[in-house]
Enzyme design. Structure first.
Site, PDB file in Angstrom:
ATOM      1  N   SER A  21       0.824  -1.211   0.000  1.00  0.00           N
ATOM      2  CA  SER A  21       0.000   0.000   0.000  1.00  0.00           C
ATOM      3  C   SER A  21       0.858   1.262   0.000  1.00  0.00           C
ATOM      4  CB  SER A  21      -0.902   0.015   1.228  1.00  0.00           C
ATOM      5  OG  SER A  21      -1.529  -1.229   1.408  1.00  0.00           O
TER       6      SER A  21
HETATM    7  N1  SAH Z   1      -0.621  -4.968   4.038  1.00  0.00           N
HETATM    8  C1  SAH Z   1       0.170  -5.298   2.867  1.00  0.00           C
HETATM    9  C2  SAH Z   1      -0.532  -4.994   1.557  1.00  0.00           C
HETATM   10  C3  SAH Z   1      -1.700  -5.878   1.380  1.00  0.00           C
HETATM   11  S1  SAH Z   1      -2.240  -6.169  -0.263  1.00  0.00           S
HETATM   12  C4  SAH Z   1       1.530  -4.626   2.906  1.00  0.00           C
HETATM   13  O1  SAH Z   1       1.830  -3.901   3.858  1.00  0.00           O
HETATM   14  O2  SAH Z   1       2.322  -4.863   1.992  1.00  0.00           O
HETATM   15  C5  SAH Z   1      -3.597  -7.203   0.196  1.00  0.00           C
HETATM   16  C6  SAH Z   1      -3.205  -8.595   0.621  1.00  0.00           C
HETATM   17  O3  SAH Z   1      -4.387  -9.239   1.057  1.00  0.00           O
HETATM   18  C7  SAH Z   1      -2.638  -9.444  -0.514  1.00  0.00           C
HETATM   19  O4  SAH Z   1      -1.372  -9.925  -0.194  1.00  0.00           O
HETATM   20  C8  SAH Z   1      -3.660 -10.568  -0.651  1.00  0.00           C
HETATM   21  O5  SAH Z   1      -3.082 -11.825  -0.978  1.00  0.00           O
HETATM   22  C9  SAH Z   1      -4.278 -10.595   0.731  1.00  0.00           C
HETATM   23  N2  SAH Z   1      -5.591 -11.243   0.795  1.00  0.00           N
HETATM   24  C10 SAH Z   1      -6.630 -11.126  -0.058  1.00  0.00           C
HETATM   25  N3  SAH Z   1      -7.654 -11.897   0.364  1.00  0.00           N
HETATM   26  C11 SAH Z   1      -7.258 -12.514   1.491  1.00  0.00           C
HETATM   27  C12 SAH Z   1      -7.860 -13.440   2.406  1.00  0.00           C
HETATM   28  N4  SAH Z   1      -9.104 -13.902   2.228  1.00  0.00           N
HETATM   29  N5  SAH Z   1      -7.153 -13.840   3.479  1.00  0.00           N
HETATM   30  C13 SAH Z   1      -5.886 -13.404   3.688  1.00  0.00           C
HETATM   31  N6  SAH Z   1      -5.259 -12.531   2.865  1.00  0.00           N
HETATM   32  C14 SAH Z   1      -5.927 -12.089   1.787  1.00  0.00           C
END
Ligand code: SAH
Length: 224
Positions: free
Chosen positions: A72
């Protein structure tokens, strides 16, 4: 002064300037909580971005990471962390480990952080980074975070960094009374709203914070 010393001085000046611009961007987007700013100053975003985009780690923009996901934008990380109002005794659940950057910041502020992702590869790489950085109070696990983490529940704080249409029921249930959850809600390809949910004795209070754009919360595990 030797020539090598001069180069070191240049490199240091460059680092200091980059850090100053990074913090300035955060402040100008409304990240003003000194604890959050200090935490973000300590965690080097450059460690969480690999490959061709590494050089842009200090710019206020989201960047691609492995498994088709994104790290993000720093100002959004700052605003979400600030809204979460994490205290030093809190146990926090983050859904969406991604690069591990947000979890590393939460680890500076909380007693204990659990972070989960549906991609094994992201969890493995983030865990390696946490170990290298000496962050002993954060644990990453591969699981579908829409069901939360029942074994470690309830949580003081929950942060979701992928967008669901509505706050997932299991996450609401795993929030302590007085606890706070911050998450983006809305259709994945449309405008999403960042909301703050506070659990009270009587139910849940909702506050809308701002518009955002996150990757969707997807069911089940990834294949990598
Ligand atoms: N917080 C992260 C950015 C997140 S991007 C950082 O600091 O880099 C969103 C993430 O959510 C992705 O890696 C994706 O794989 C995850 N995601 C999406 N659906 C999900 C689920 N049902 N359970 C766990 N993770 C999930």
């Amino acid at each position: 002064m030797t020539e090598a010393g001069g180069q070191d001085d240049d490199a240091l000046a460059h680092l200091a300037e980059r850090k100053m611009r990074f913090l300035f961007a955060l402040r100008s987007h409304g990240v003003t909580d000194p604890r959050v700013l200090t935490a973000m100053e300590k965690v080097d975003r450059g460690r969480f971005v690999r490959g061709v985009f590494a050089g842009r780690a200090y710019e206020d923009m989201p960047l691609p990471i492995a498994c088709g996901q994104t790290i993000s934008q720093p100002s959004v990380v700052g605003l979400m962390t600030q809204a979460l109002a994490v205290g030093p005794r809190d146990t926090v659940l983050e859904v969406g480990t991604g690069s591990g950057y947000q979890a590393a910041i939460l680890a500076q502020l909380a007693r204990r952080v659990y972070t989960v992702d549906r991609w094994r590869r992201l969890v493995r790489e983030a865990s390696e980074l946490f170990r290298d950085l000496g962050l002993v109070n954060v644990t990453a696990m591969t699981t579908d975070g829409s069901f939360g983490l029942p074994d470690q529940a309830p949580f003081d704080r929950i942060l979701v960094t992928a967008a669901a249409e509505d706050p997932p029921g299991p996450l609401l249930q795993q929030l302590k009374i007085g606890g706070i959850m911050v998450l983006p809600v809305g259709q994945s390809d449309a405008v999403q709203h960042l909301i703050k949910v506070t659990r009270t004795e009587r139910g849940f209070d909702y506050t809308e914070l701002r518009q955002v754009r996150f990757v969707p919360l997807v069911e089940g595990l990834g294949n990598e």
